[in-house]
Motif scaffolding. Structure first.
Motif, PDB file in Angstrom:
ATOM      1  N   VAL A 149      49.930  31.846  35.702  1.00 27.49           N
ATOM      2  CA  VAL A 149      48.713  32.316  36.366  1.00 27.49           C
ATOM      3  C   VAL A 149      49.109  32.813  37.752  1.00 27.49           C
ATOM      4  CG1 VAL A 149      46.431  31.681  37.255  1.00 27.49           C
ATOM      5  CG2 VAL A 149      47.277  30.643  35.132  1.00 27.49           C
ATOM      6  N   VAL A 150      48.639  33.998  38.102  1.00 25.90           N
ATOM      7  CA  VAL A 150      48.784  34.512  39.458  1.00 25.90           C
ATOM      8  C   VAL A 150      47.414  34.417  40.099  1.00 25.90           C
ATOM      9  CG1 VAL A 150      49.329  36.509  40.887  1.00 25.90           C
ATOM     10  CG2 VAL A 150      50.674  36.045  38.835  1.00 25.90           C
ATOM     11  N   ALA A 151      47.335  33.694  41.198  1.00 25.55           N
ATOM     12  CA  ALA A 151      46.077  33.479  41.919  1.00 25.55           C
ATOM     13  C   ALA A 151      46.164  34.223  43.245  1.00 25.55           C
ATOM     14  CB  ALA A 151      45.859  31.989  42.148  1.00 25.55           C
ATOM     15  N   THR A 152      45.276  35.208  43.446  1.00 24.20           N
ATOM     16  CA  THR A 152      45.327  36.004  44.668  1.00 24.20           C
ATOM     17  C   THR A 152      44.038  35.875  45.470  1.00 24.20           C
ATOM     18  OG1 THR A 152      44.495  37.996  43.559  1.00 24.20           O
ATOM     19  CG2 THR A 152      46.889  37.698  43.617  1.00 24.20           C
ATOM     20  N   GLN A 201      42.478  30.492  52.920  1.00 22.09           N
ATOM     21  CA  GLN A 201      42.070  29.949  51.622  1.00 22.09           C
ATOM     22  C   GLN A 201      43.307  29.546  50.819  1.00 22.09           C
ATOM     23  OE1 GLN A 201      39.142  28.854  51.198  1.00 22.09           O
ATOM     24  NE2 GLN A 201      37.955  30.357  50.098  1.00 22.09           N
ATOM     25  N   ILE A 202      44.271  30.422  50.757  1.00 23.54           N
ATOM     26  CA  ILE A 202      45.492  30.133  49.994  1.00 23.54           C
ATOM     27  C   ILE A 202      46.200  28.904  50.563  1.00 23.54           C
ATOM     28  CG2 ILE A 202      47.811  30.997  49.429  1.00 23.54           C
ATOM     29  CD1 ILE A 202      45.712  32.371  47.719  1.00 23.54           C
ATOM     30  N   SER A 203      46.263  28.804  51.882  1.00 25.87           N
ATOM     31  CA  SER A 203      46.990  27.676  52.486  1.00 25.87           C
ATOM     32  C   SER A 203      46.279  26.344  52.287  1.00 25.87           C
ATOM     33  CB  SER A 203      47.225  27.925  53.978  1.00 25.87           C
ATOM     34  OG  SER A 203      46.012  27.824  54.702  1.00 25.87           O
ATOM     35  N   GLN A 204      44.975  26.369  52.071  1.00 23.45           N
ATOM     36  CA  GLN A 204      44.215  25.130  51.893  1.00 23.45           C
ATOM     37  C   GLN A 204      43.975  24.777  50.430  1.00 23.45           C
ATOM     38  OE1 GLN A 204      43.232  22.959  54.362  1.00 23.45           O
ATOM     39  NE2 GLN A 204      44.560  24.259  55.572  1.00 23.45           N
ATOM     40  N   ALA A 205      44.440  25.617  49.527  1.00 26.51           N
ATOM     41  CA  ALA A 205      44.242  25.336  48.104  1.00 26.51           C
ATOM     42  C   ALA A 205      44.993  24.059  47.728  1.00 26.51           C
ATOM     43  CB  ALA A 205      44.732  26.507  47.265  1.00 26.51           C
ATOM     44  N   VAL A 239      51.394  28.144  38.297  1.00 25.27           N
ATOM     45  CA  VAL A 239      50.450  28.926  39.104  1.00 25.27           C
ATOM     46  C   VAL A 239      51.172  29.407  40.358  1.00 25.27           C
ATOM     47  CG1 VAL A 239      48.307  28.900  40.432  1.00 25.27           C
ATOM     48  CG2 VAL A 239      48.449  27.656  38.271  1.00 25.27           C
ATOM     49  N   ARG A 240      51.096  30.711  40.588  1.00 21.55           N
ATOM     50  CA  ARG A 240      51.683  31.310  41.787  1.00 21.55           C
ATOM     51  C   ARG A 240      50.553  31.883  42.627  1.00 21.55           C
ATOM     52  NH1 ARG A 240      55.392  36.631  41.947  1.00 21.55           N
ATOM     53  NH2 ARG A 240      55.853  36.599  44.162  1.00 21.55           N
ATOM     54  N   SER A 241      50.431  31.434  43.873  1.00 20.71           N
ATOM     55  CA  SER A 241      49.369  31.909  44.773  1.00 20.71           C
ATOM     56  C   SER A 241      49.925  32.952  45.740  1.00 20.71           C
ATOM     57  CB  SER A 241      48.785  30.741  45.569  1.00 20.71           C
ATOM     58  OG  SER A 241      48.183  29.823  44.694  1.00 20.71           O
ATOM     59  N   LEU A 242      49.172  34.029  45.902  1.00 21.08           N
ATOM     60  CA  LEU A 242      49.603  35.118  46.783  1.00 21.08           C
ATOM     61  C   LEU A 242      48.440  35.603  47.638  1.00 21.08           C
ATOM     62  CD1 LEU A 242      51.462  37.274  44.111  1.00 21.08           C
ATOM     63  CD2 LEU A 242      52.526  35.841  45.850  1.00 21.08           C
ATOM     64  N   VAL A 243      48.751  35.952  48.882  1.00 21.36           N
ATOM     65  CA  VAL A 243      47.777  36.604  49.760  1.00 21.36           C
ATOM     66  C   VAL A 243      47.912  38.098  49.526  1.00 21.36           C
ATOM     67  CG1 VAL A 243      47.069  37.006  52.141  1.00 21.36           C
ATOM     68  CG2 VAL A 243      47.931  34.760  51.455  1.00 21.36           C
ATOM     69  N   THR A 244      46.775  38.754  49.282  1.00 25.49           N
ATOM     70  CA  THR A 244      46.765  40.192  49.035  1.00 25.49           C
ATOM     71  C   THR A 244      45.946  40.891  50.110  1.00 25.49           C
ATOM     72  OG1 THR A 244      44.883  39.884  47.555  1.00 25.49           O
ATOM     73  CG2 THR A 244      47.064  39.989  46.537  1.00 25.49           C
ATOM     74  N   PRO A 245      46.232  42.158  50.384  1.00 22.75           N
ATOM     75  CA  PRO A 245      45.416  42.875  51.358  1.00 22.75           C
ATOM     76  C   PRO A 245      44.003  43.059  50.849  1.00 22.75           C
ATOM     77  CG  PRO A 245      47.071  44.335  50.400  1.00 22.75           C
ATOM     78  CD  PRO A 245      47.313  42.977  49.848  1.00 22.75           C
ATOM     79  N   PRO A 246      43.020  43.114  51.740  1.00 24.61           N
ATOM     80  CA  PRO A 246      41.627  43.247  51.319  1.00 24.61           C
ATOM     81  C   PRO A 246      41.287  44.597  50.703  1.00 24.61           C
ATOM     82  CG  PRO A 246      41.757  43.213  53.706  1.00 24.61           C
ATOM     83  CD  PRO A 246      43.134  42.945  53.183  1.00 24.61           C
TER      84      PRO A 246
END
Length: 89
Positions: A61-64, A70-74, A81-88
């Motif tokens: 699962v890729v979670a963006t 939000q990502i840092s507090q998940a 599961v791989r979490s990534l910050v994406t541009p808006p």
């Protein structure tokens, strides 16, 4: 919306008050995929509840989310599961 949940207090409140989704929803999503259930993408994951549920059904699962806060507090995610910050945009 991209600037929403930048404040640490907002991020904590989001994680605390966001409802969980019923397992039937994820089973429905899973039933609509092909036999190759290798990857799911959780767009705008927020605090990651959906990503965690999807991780038991898909190989990865890729979670963006556009909010690094939000990502840092998940919560700690399963290893698939791989979490990534994406541009808006």
């Amino acid at each position: 919306m991209a600037d929403l949940y930048r404040n640490p207090e907002q991020v904590k409140g989001y994680a605390s008050y966001r409802p969980n989704y019923p397992s039937e929803l994820f089973n429905f999503i899973y039933s609509k995929t092909t036999s190759r259930r290798q990857l799911a993408w959780d767009v705008a994951t927020g605090s990651g509840q959906a990503a965690i549920s999807l991780s038991s059904l898909f190989d990865a699962v890729v979670a963006t989310d556009s909010s690094p806060e939000q990502i840092s507090q998940a919560p700690t995610h399963p290893p698939n599961v791989r979490s990534l910050v994406t541009p808006p945009s």
